[in-house]
Design a protein around this motif. Sequence first.
Motif, mmCIF file in Angstrom:
data_model
loop_
_atom_site.group_PDB
_atom_site.id
_atom_site.type_symbol
_atom_site.label_atom_id
_atom_site.label_comp_id
_atom_site.label_asym_id
_atom_site.label_seq_id
_atom_site.Cartn_x
_atom_site.Cartn_y
_atom_site.Cartn_z
ATOM 1 N N THR A 11 0.807 -1.219 0.000
ATOM 2 C CA THR A 11 0.000 0.000 0.000
ATOM 3 C C THR A 11 0.842 1.272 0.000
ATOM 4 O OG1 THR A 11 -0.050 0.075 2.420
ATOM 5 C CG2 THR A 11 -1.835 -1.136 1.313
ATOM 6 N N ASP A 12 2.142 1.153 0.178
ATOM 7 C CA ASP A 12 3.063 2.287 0.302
ATOM 8 C C ASP A 12 2.790 3.136 1.541
ATOM 9 O OD1 ASP A 12 4.584 1.643 -1.921
ATOM 10 O OD2 ASP A 12 3.289 2.778 -3.275
ATOM 11 N N HIS A 13 2.057 2.574 2.540
ATOM 12 C CA HIS A 13 1.893 3.272 3.811
ATOM 13 C C HIS A 13 3.208 3.168 4.570
ATOM 14 C CE1 HIS A 13 -2.726 2.632 3.962
ATOM 15 N NE2 HIS A 13 -2.388 3.630 3.168
ATOM 16 N N VAL A 14 3.620 4.273 5.186
ATOM 17 C CA VAL A 14 4.844 4.285 5.978
ATOM 18 C C VAL A 14 4.473 4.557 7.429
ATOM 19 C CG1 VAL A 14 7.068 5.420 6.354
ATOM 20 C CG2 VAL A 14 6.213 5.095 4.033
ATOM 21 N N TRP A 15 4.906 3.666 8.301
ATOM 22 C CA TRP A 15 4.702 3.806 9.740
ATOM 23 C C TRP A 15 6.034 4.214 10.342
ATOM 24 C CZ3 TRP A 15 -0.074 3.241 11.879
ATOM 25 C CH2 TRP A 15 -1.061 2.663 11.069
ATOM 26 N N VAL A 16 6.013 5.202 11.241
ATOM 27 C CA VAL A 16 7.235 5.710 11.876
ATOM 28 C C VAL A 16 7.195 5.330 13.350
ATOM 29 C CG1 VAL A 16 8.582 7.761 12.438
ATOM 30 C CG2 VAL A 16 7.345 7.636 10.267
ATOM 31 N N GLY A 17 8.249 4.629 13.797
ATOM 32 C CA GLY A 17 8.306 4.184 15.185
ATOM 33 C C GLY A 17 9.642 4.489 15.819
ATOM 34 N N THR A 18 9.736 4.179 17.104
ATOM 35 C CA THR A 18 10.970 4.383 17.851
ATOM 36 C C THR A 18 11.309 3.120 18.615
ATOM 37 O OG1 THR A 18 9.792 5.215 19.802
ATOM 38 C CG2 THR A 18 10.508 6.842 18.183
ATOM 39 N N CYS A 19 12.593 2.981 18.950
ATOM 40 C CA CYS A 19 13.016 1.889 19.812
ATOM 41 C C CYS A 19 14.216 2.336 20.634
ATOM 42 C CB CYS A 19 13.322 0.617 19.019
ATOM 43 S SG CYS A 19 14.469 0.805 17.664
ATOM 44 N N ARG A 20 14.400 1.656 21.758
ATOM 45 C CA ARG A 20 15.476 2.012 22.668
ATOM 46 C C ARG A 20 16.825 1.589 22.113
ATOM 47 N NH1 ARG A 20 13.740 -1.504 26.499
ATOM 48 N NH2 ARG A 20 11.570 -1.391 26.034
ATOM 49 N N GLU A 21 17.883 2.150 22.702
ATOM 50 C CA GLU A 21 19.254 1.774 22.360
ATOM 51 C C GLU A 21 19.417 0.283 22.656
ATOM 52 O OE1 GLU A 21 22.684 2.688 20.630
ATOM 53 O OE2 GLU A 21 21.228 4.225 21.148
ATOM 54 N N GLY A 22 20.021 -0.422 21.755
ATOM 55 C CA GLY A 22 20.230 -1.858 21.940
ATOM 56 C C GLY A 22 19.134 -2.704 21.311
ATOM 57 N N VAL A 23 18.049 -2.072 20.868
ATOM 58 C CA VAL A 23 16.963 -2.787 20.196
ATOM 59 C C VAL A 23 16.943 -2.317 18.755
ATOM 60 C CG1 VAL A 23 14.479 -3.217 20.124
ATOM 61 C CG2 VAL A 23 15.620 -2.918 22.320
ATOM 62 N N SER A 24 17.115 -3.234 17.832
ATOM 63 C CA SER A 24 17.129 -2.857 16.420
ATOM 64 C C SER A 24 15.700 -2.648 15.922
ATOM 65 C CB SER A 24 17.808 -3.955 15.595
ATOM 66 O OG SER A 24 17.000 -5.115 15.570
ATOM 67 N N PRO A 25 15.528 -1.925 14.816
ATOM 68 C CA PRO A 25 14.190 -1.770 14.244
ATOM 69 C C PRO A 25 13.556 -3.119 13.894
ATOM 70 C CG PRO A 25 15.666 -0.142 13.307
ATOM 71 C CD PRO A 25 16.517 -1.064 14.140
ATOM 72 N N GLU A 26 14.374 -4.067 13.445
ATOM 73 C CA GLU A 26 13.848 -5.389 13.109
ATOM 74 C C GLU A 26 13.326 -6.100 14.357
ATOM 75 O OE1 GLU A 26 16.875 -4.257 12.090
ATOM 76 O OE2 GLU A 26 16.428 -3.955 9.968
ATOM 77 N N ALA A 27 14.066 -5.964 15.475
ATOM 78 C CA ALA A 27 13.635 -6.582 16.731
ATOM 79 C C ALA A 27 12.341 -5.937 17.229
ATOM 80 C CB ALA A 27 14.730 -6.465 17.786
ATOM 81 N N ARG A 28 12.221 -4.621 17.077
ATOM 82 C CA ARG A 28 10.995 -3.928 17.495
ATOM 83 C C ARG A 28 9.818 -4.379 16.635
ATOM 84 N NH1 ARG A 28 7.463 -2.365 20.900
ATOM 85 N NH2 ARG A 28 6.554 -0.322 20.558
ATOM 86 N N PHE A 29 10.055 -4.575 15.340
ATOM 87 C CA PHE A 29 8.993 -5.060 14.457
ATOM 88 C C PHE A 29 8.567 -6.460 14.880
ATOM 89 C CE2 PHE A 29 7.770 -6.709 10.056
ATOM 90 C CZ PHE A 29 6.481 -6.231 10.149
ATOM 91 N N LYS A 30 9.508 -7.300 15.288
ATOM 92 C CA LYS A 30 9.165 -8.649 15.778
ATOM 93 C C LYS A 30 8.322 -8.563 17.046
ATOM 94 C CE LYS A 30 12.727 -11.487 13.691
ATOM 95 N NZ LYS A 30 11.942 -11.729 12.511
ATOM 96 N N GLN A 31 8.627 -7.588 17.928
ATOM 97 C CA GLN A 31 7.805 -7.392 19.126
ATOM 98 C C GLN A 31 6.370 -7.050 18.734
ATOM 99 O OE1 GLN A 31 9.744 -4.197 21.191
ATOM 100 N NE2 GLN A 31 10.994 -5.569 22.456
ATOM 101 N N LEU A 32 6.230 -6.192 17.740
ATOM 102 C CA LEU A 32 4.895 -5.816 17.277
ATOM 103 C C LEU A 32 4.171 -7.013 16.680
ATOM 104 C CD1 LEU A 32 5.805 -2.375 15.659
ATOM 105 C CD2 LEU A 32 4.526 -2.728 17.769
ATOM 106 N N THR A 58 11.744 -2.718 6.916
ATOM 107 C CA THR A 58 12.167 -1.815 7.980
ATOM 108 C C THR A 58 13.404 -1.057 7.537
ATOM 109 O OG1 THR A 58 13.539 -3.514 8.997
ATOM 110 C CG2 THR A 58 11.300 -3.305 9.813
ATOM 111 N N GLU A 59 13.485 0.201 7.967
ATOM 112 C CA GLU A 59 14.641 1.023 7.629
ATOM 113 C C GLU A 59 14.923 1.975 8.776
ATOM 114 O OE1 GLU A 59 15.735 4.450 4.413
ATOM 115 O OE2 GLU A 59 14.500 2.781 3.736
ATOM 116 N N LEU A 60 16.174 2.086 9.142
ATOM 117 C CA LEU A 60 16.583 3.010 10.183
ATOM 118 C C LEU A 60 16.541 4.422 9.619
ATOM 119 C CD1 LEU A 60 17.720 3.305 13.064
ATOM 120 C CD2 LEU A 60 19.989 3.144 12.060
ATOM 121 N N PHE A 61 15.871 5.337 10.320
ATOM 122 C CA PHE A 61 15.773 6.720 9.859
ATOM 123 C C PHE A 61 16.808 7.601 10.551
ATOM 124 C CE2 PHE A 61 13.977 11.034 9.930
ATOM 125 C CZ PHE A 61 13.747 11.218 8.576
ATOM 126 N N ALA A 62 16.963 7.428 11.870
ATOM 127 C CA ALA A 62 17.916 8.277 12.606
ATOM 128 C C ALA A 62 18.282 7.645 13.936
ATOM 129 C CB ALA A 62 17.317 9.659 12.852
#
Length: 191
Positions: A11-32, A58-62
């Motif tokens: 759908t080309d929808h982009v969701w923007v999230g955050t995660c703590r230091e030591g947690v990768s975006p991929e790991a946060r997506f797995k939590q979700l 998933t892509e790291l933004f900053a």
Amino acid sequence: MHVFTLTNEATDHVWVGTCREGVSPEARFKQLQKALPLGIDHPFYRELKVFGPDVYSTELFAVVEDRQELAEMVEEALDTYNGKSLVGITTVLPGTTKSSLAPKAKSKPRTSAAKVTAISGAQSRTTKPVKEKLASGRTGSAARERAIKAGIEAEKAAMAAAKAKKIQEEADEMKAILAGLDARGSTLSRR
């Protein structure tokens, strides 16, 4: 702390999230993903149910240092991608306590006080090697990045103005040459 994007390729929808230091975006997506069967009512979970996790990238933004910078980068990501926010999305049902989420500990046999002292003394002498933290993704402040972007835009504008000036000078030179030729041609025909 990290700011990341989840893009639904269907759908080309982009969701923007955050995660703590030591947690990768991929790991946060797995939590979700693990929270999906809980039936939490959120638009992201409804979309995840319909399309499944395989259509998301998933892509790291900053990478940021403090909460103020985190809020600025989340806003920038939302503006950049016209995204939807995952900030504050829960991965547990409301009313769930931390103690109910903790893994159940197996009962251990009792040990004497001397053994406990010997064990704790041995543990305090061993030290873990410290891993060097490497920056990944964008680092620094949002203000610095905006200043860099503004500098790049100003440089592009200056180059475009110089190019337009050069084109105008060449056009004026060509007009002068053609006017000179016209003037010569008209005087030759009179002779």
